[in-house]
Enzyme design. Structure first.
Site, PDB file in Angstrom:
ATOM      1  N   HIS A 220      -4.244   6.961  16.767  1.00 40.30           N
ATOM      2  CA  HIS A 220      -4.119   5.726  15.980  1.00 40.30           C
ATOM      3  C   HIS A 220      -4.004   4.471  16.828  1.00 40.30           C
ATOM      4  O   HIS A 220      -4.234   3.375  16.331  1.00 40.30           O
ATOM      5  CB  HIS A 220      -2.892   5.812  15.072  1.00 40.30           C
ATOM      6  CG  HIS A 220      -3.068   6.783  13.949  1.00 40.30           C
ATOM      7  ND1 HIS A 220      -3.345   6.403  12.659  1.00 40.30           N
ATOM      8  CD2 HIS A 220      -3.032   8.138  13.921  1.00 40.30           C
ATOM      9  CE1 HIS A 220      -3.461   7.464  11.889  1.00 40.30           C
ATOM     10  NE2 HIS A 220      -3.274   8.537  12.639  1.00 40.30           N
TER      11      HIS A 220
ATOM     12  N   ASP B 215      -3.987  -3.793  19.203  1.00 39.50           N
ATOM     13  CA  ASP B 215      -3.641  -2.986  18.028  1.00 39.50           C
ATOM     14  C   ASP B 215      -4.736  -1.947  17.824  1.00 39.50           C
ATOM     15  O   ASP B 215      -5.923  -2.274  17.965  1.00 39.50           O
ATOM     16  CB  ASP B 215      -3.579  -3.903  16.789  1.00 39.50           C
ATOM     17  CG  ASP B 215      -2.495  -3.483  15.809  1.00 39.50           C
ATOM     18  OD1 ASP B 215      -2.126  -2.296  15.806  1.00 39.50           O
ATOM     19  OD2 ASP B 215      -2.015  -4.346  15.055  1.00 39.50           O
TER      20      ASP B 215
HETATM   21  P1  ADQ Z   1       1.289   0.157  12.636  1.00 35.96           P
HETATM   22  O1  ADQ Z   1       1.556  -0.331  14.016  1.00 35.96           O
HETATM   23  O2  ADQ Z   1       2.459   0.491  11.820  1.00 35.96           O
HETATM   24  O3  ADQ Z   1       0.323   1.398  12.657  1.00 35.96           O
HETATM   25  P2  ADQ Z   1      -0.512  -1.468  10.783  1.00 35.96           P
HETATM   26  O4  ADQ Z   1      -1.832  -0.834  10.811  1.00 35.96           O
HETATM   27  O5  ADQ Z   1      -0.584  -2.940  10.786  1.00 35.96           O
HETATM   28  O6  ADQ Z   1       0.443  -1.084  11.985  1.00 35.96           O
HETATM   29  O7  ADQ Z   1       0.245  -1.019   9.487  1.00 35.96           O
HETATM   30  C1  ADQ Z   1       1.439  -1.621   9.061  1.00 35.96           C
HETATM   31  C2  ADQ Z   1       1.696  -1.184   7.613  1.00 35.96           C
HETATM   32  O8  ADQ Z   1       3.024  -1.556   7.285  1.00 35.96           O
HETATM   33  C3  ADQ Z   1       0.765  -1.837   6.624  1.00 35.96           C
HETATM   34  O9  ADQ Z   1       0.322  -0.888   5.688  1.00 35.96           O
HETATM   35  C4  ADQ Z   1       1.636  -2.906   5.961  1.00 35.96           C
HETATM   36  O10 ADQ Z   1       1.350  -3.102   4.604  1.00 35.96           O
HETATM   37  C5  ADQ Z   1       3.030  -2.336   6.093  1.00 35.96           C
HETATM   38  N1  ADQ Z   1       4.004  -3.438   6.260  1.00 35.96           N
HETATM   39  C6  ADQ Z   1       4.066  -4.311   7.284  1.00 35.96           C
HETATM   40  N2  ADQ Z   1       5.072  -5.189   7.094  1.00 35.96           N
HETATM   41  C7  ADQ Z   1       5.662  -4.861   5.935  1.00 35.96           C
HETATM   42  C8  ADQ Z   1       6.779  -5.367   5.196  1.00 35.96           C
HETATM   43  N3  ADQ Z   1       7.532  -6.393   5.625  1.00 35.96           N
HETATM   44  N4  ADQ Z   1       7.109  -4.751   4.056  1.00 35.96           N
HETATM   45  C9  ADQ Z   1       6.385  -3.695   3.617  1.00 35.96           C
HETATM   46  N5  ADQ Z   1       5.332  -3.171   4.270  1.00 35.96           N
HETATM   47  C10 ADQ Z   1       4.983  -3.734   5.405  1.00 35.96           C
HETATM   48  C11 ADQ Z   1      -0.354   2.220  13.644  1.00 35.96           C
HETATM   49  C12 ADQ Z   1      -1.192   1.466  14.688  1.00 35.96           C
HETATM   50  C13 ADQ Z   1      -2.168   0.546  13.989  1.00 35.96           C
HETATM   51  C14 ADQ Z   1      -3.052   1.349  13.024  1.00 35.96           C
HETATM   52  C15 ADQ Z   1      -2.196   2.221  12.120  1.00 35.96           C
HETATM   53  C16 ADQ Z   1      -3.052   3.182  11.316  1.00 35.96           C
HETATM   54  O11 ADQ Z   1      -0.352   0.719  15.566  1.00 35.96           O
HETATM   55  O12 ADQ Z   1      -2.998  -0.124  14.925  1.00 35.96           O
HETATM   56  O13 ADQ Z   1      -3.789   0.450  12.205  1.00 35.96           O
HETATM   57  O14 ADQ Z   1      -1.279   3.007  12.866  1.00 35.96           O
HETATM   58  O15 ADQ Z   1      -3.893   3.907  12.157  1.00 35.96           O
END
Ligand code: ADQ
Length: 488
Positions: free
Chosen positions: A168, A380
């Site tokens: 990921h 990311d």
């Molecule tokens: P993450 O680093 O967790 O994932 P991301 O893909 O941006 O990053 O996902 C974050 C998730 O958390 C999103 O679904 C978002 O809606 C939710 N979220 C963020 N802030 C929030 C808040 N305040 N309240 C509720 N929900 C919130 C890792 C990798 C990423 C990759 C994913 C999936 O680091 O690059 O995209 O896995 O592979």
């Protein structure tokens, strides 16, 4: 994947957060990209999710998970870790070595050999958990960098299911990867998976180049994004599969009356000013301080925007016990307070900062209320927030300003305004042009991005990865017959 196949998902954490008191235990859905992406897939196919509970062994936790499993169409198989295992495997090897290294920050790494020993031991413990539920054929789908040694462990125990791994986070360039003292061991273990998936062509390329550099004798066959790699006696499929979201569910929810009402409240709460939105898990890779500095630069350089724009920054708590994250939170809060102290005026506060997980309705309402989504990670794997923002924009309005170092930039480059997140002046300039963008240009750009996400949603992602994880027997024969050639 055919839905009749038995799916076992394995990831560091279960998709629920366990909260225990002296006498009780409750379960809540966890946040994060992995859970957002996989829950809809497992809900549809059924199967089992193996992962750490976030706790040491407690009978009440095991009972609550059993109860939970009996009410869903898939079950949860817990792995419990002792505090010492958590310290070496999770906080140590995963968070102080692999996470910074793979995000291109080797100077943040603590290459401690006790972390490595803990990592291997806990991967073996996960293999015990998988062994308890495997055995019906089907497919074991391992997620992410916490579990890179798992296939080697499972094969040593005689598990014969297809084993796939999805990575990921970014895979670093070989010059960075080769600083890992255990580089060959990690690559050897990864090459025991039958399939390996990466988020972007760049990650896939970096992985194959690292193989060439660190594993003499590896053979690569094929061109483009689908390769076959042979190491010792084993062939693996290697490909690029950008993760996505449940586009239709999200768009449908975003058009609901609750979200509409909530979005209106948010706009009123910002006195009708244009909203610039940031949404992130707390992490130094997400570029939150740099983004706040860019906003500060905008306010400083363009007095016209003062009182007319509001930045909303949502931060979901993460890795809260780790010192670096505690310091990052303090730094963010200092910056918010400095900006608000310097620029607030009666009736206007420039930054609204929330340090908590918000509900899905609220999150979608924030996406809908915003004029600009400012998503500027320093690095990311993908960044699902960028895709969620577009899927929520049923009005085809809003501008996405996106870091060129987010995996999502590869797919959304035609609609987003791409930027180097380290260049805070350029970020400020692009935000200013996003605020001025005409509605017709917004529509053209947003439609392009929405179409892309709709056509390659989370189900397409899962299907394409799984179907291709199962090579046809004729392909295997062809590959065995032909002399392998190097290509990368
Ligand atoms: P993450 O680093 O967790 O994932 P991301 O893909 O941006 O990053 O996902 C974050 C998730 O958390 C999103 O679904 C978002 O809606 C939710 N979220 C963020 N802030 C929030 C808040 N305040 N309240 C509720 N929900 C919130 C890792 C990798 C990423 C990759 C994913 C999936 O680091 O690059 O995209 O896995 O592979």
């Amino acid at each position: 994947m055919s839905t009749s196949d038995c799916l076992i998902v394995v990831s560091n954490r279960l998709p629920v957060t366990v909260r225990t008191t002296a006498s009780d235990c409750s379960l809540e859905w966890s946040g994060g990209g992995l859970v957002s992406a996989l829950t809809p897939v497992l809900r549809e196919t059924g199967g089992c999710w193996v992962g750490w509970t976030g706790t040491d062994y407690h009978e009440t936790v095991a009972e609550s998970l059993d109860r939970w499993s009996s009410q869903q169409n898939y079950s949860l198989e817990p792995v419990f870790l002792t505090p010492a295992e958590e310290a070496s495997y999770y906080e140590g090897f995963s968070n102080e070595i692999i996470w910074p290294l793979f995000h291109g920050l080797p100077s943040r790494c603590q290459f401690d050999s006790t972390y490595w020993a803990g990592y291997r031991a806990v991967n073996a413990k996960f293999a015990d958990g998988v062994e308890r539920v495997a055995g019906n054929g089907g497919f074991i789908w391992v997620h992410d960098y916490h579990l890179m040694m798992l296939a080697e462990n499972l094969r040593a125990r005689g598990v014969i299911e297809r084993l796939a791994y999805f990575h990921h986070i970014p895979f670093p360039a070989p010059d960075t990867f080769e600083t890992l003292p255990w580089r060959s061991e990690v690559l050897r273990a990864l090459m025991r998976f039958d399939s390996l998936g990466f988020q972007t062509p760049r990650d896939r390329r970096n992985f194959v180049e690292s193989l060439h550099r660190c594993l003499p004798g590896v053979q690569v066959s094929g061109v483009g994004e689908r390769l076959r790699v042979r190491f010792e006696d084993h062939w693996s499929n290697i490909g690029t599969y950008p993760i996505s979201i449940d586009y239709s569910a999200l768009s449908a929810e975003a058009s609901g009356p609750d979200v509409t009402t909530e979005a209106e409240k948010i706009r009123q709460g910002c006195s009708g000013t244009a909203i610039i939105l940031g949404v992130d898990r707390l992490d130094y890779t997400k570029g939150i301080p740099e983004r706040l500095i860019a906003f500060q630069t905008l306010l400083r350089s363009d007095p016209e925007v003062r009182g007319r724009v509001t930045m909303i920054q949502l931060v979901v708590p993460s890795r809260e016990h780790i010192q670096e994250y505690i310091e990052l939170r303090r730094r963010i809060e200092r910056l918010v307070s400095n900006i608000n102290g310097e620029y607030s005026s009666p009736g206007w506060v420039p930054v609204h900062y929330f340090y908590r997980a918000v509900s899905r309705t609220e999150l979608l309402a924030f996406y809908r209320a915003a004029q600009v989504a400012l998503i500027t990670p320093l690095k990311d794997g993908m960044n699902l927030v960028a895709k969620e923002f577009c899927a929520s924009r049923i009005d085809n309005r809003g501008v996405l300003v996106l870091s060129e170092f987010a995996g999502a930039a590869a797919e959304l480059r035609n609609g987003a305004l791409l930027v180097n997140p380290h260049d805070t002046e350029k970020v400020a300039e692009l935000v200013a042009s996003a605020l001025r963008m005409t509605e017709s240009e917004q529509r053209i750009r947003m439609e392009l991005m929405r179409r892309q996400i709709e056509s390659y949603d989370v189900f397409r992602w899962s299907e394409s990865f799984n179907i291709e994880s199962k090579p046809s027997p004729s392909l295997i024969q062809d590959l065995r017959a032909a002399p392998a050639h190097m290509s990368h």
